[in-house]
Design an enzyme around this catalytic site. Structure first.
Site, PDB file in Angstrom:
ATOM      1  N   HIS A  58      -7.150   3.719  -0.710  1.00  9.70           N
ATOM      2  CA  HIS A  58      -6.099   4.106   0.231  1.00  9.70           C
ATOM      3  C   HIS A  58      -4.725   3.769  -0.325  1.00  9.70           C
ATOM      4  CE1 HIS A  58      -7.093  -0.092   1.543  1.00  9.70           C
ATOM      5  NE2 HIS A  58      -5.793  -0.208   1.678  1.00  9.70           N
ATOM      6  N   HIS A 112       1.366  -0.837  -0.412  1.00  9.22           N
ATOM      7  CA  HIS A 112       0.437  -1.111  -1.515  1.00  9.22           C
ATOM      8  C   HIS A 112      -0.494   0.063  -1.750  1.00  9.22           C
ATOM      9  CE1 HIS A 112      -2.020  -2.688   1.949  1.00  9.22           C
ATOM     10  NE2 HIS A 112      -3.033  -2.173   1.273  1.00  9.22           N
ATOM     11  N   GLU A 169      -4.039  -3.715  -4.295  1.00  8.87           N
ATOM     12  CA  GLU A 169      -5.220  -4.286  -3.633  1.00  8.87           C
ATOM     13  C   GLU A 169      -6.447  -3.770  -4.373  1.00  8.87           C
ATOM     14  OE1 GLU A 169      -5.742  -2.868   0.399  1.00  8.87           O
ATOM     15  OE2 GLU A 169      -7.147  -4.471   0.894  1.00  8.87           O
TER      16      GLU A 169
HETATM   17 CO    CO Z   1      -4.991  -2.054   2.073  1.00 10.64          CO
END
Ligand code: CO
Length: 135
Positions: free
Chosen positions: A7, A79, A130
């Site tokens: 994502h 992020h 991440e």
């Molecule tokens: Co995330």
């Protein structure tokens, strides 16, 4: 090591308005808001054919993204999340390369119930990364 883009996370000042934009203007599949008190965020997922957009809004006084929103009051990309098969092997390899894992350096459980870590943006050309372990 690196797999799919899981994502892209975007901090927004108004989750309902942002969700409406993706639903109504782009015709996207948009989830209901979900509070994640442990992480200090409320999330809405925009499900795209090949990945997801994670809309984030601060939840509570101590939210880790409150400062981001005050610095970026109109919202902004926060992020990107890449999938890895073995998060401990990824941590070992990346820290051996001199990259910094945020927090205590150990995986925590992320928005999807799977182990995640964050890497310091100073080691990644200004991007907060991440990593999420997927089976
Ligand atoms: Co995330």
């Amino acid at each position: 090591m690196i797999g799919n883009l899981n994502h892209v996370a975007i901090v927004v000042p108004d989750l309902a308005a942002a969700g409406d934009m993706y639903r109504n203007n782009f015709g996207a599949d948009v989830s209901e808001p979900k509070d994640l008190p442990d992480q200090g965020v409320t999330t809405v997922f925009v499900n795209l054919p090949n990945t997801k957009i994670e809309l984030l809004h601060p939840l509570g006084e101590d939210s880790t993204i409150a400062k981001f929103l005050s610095n970026n009051p109109k919202g902004g990309i926060h992020h990107v999340c890449y999938e890895v098969q073995d998060i401990h092997a990824a941590i070992d390899s990346l820290t051996a390369d001199g990259m910094t894992v945020l927090g205590d350096g150990k995986p925590s459980i992320g928005a999807h119930g799977l182990p995640v870590i964050f890497l310091h943006p100073k080691d990644a050309f200004g991007t907060l990364i991440e990593l999420e372990e997927v089976a």
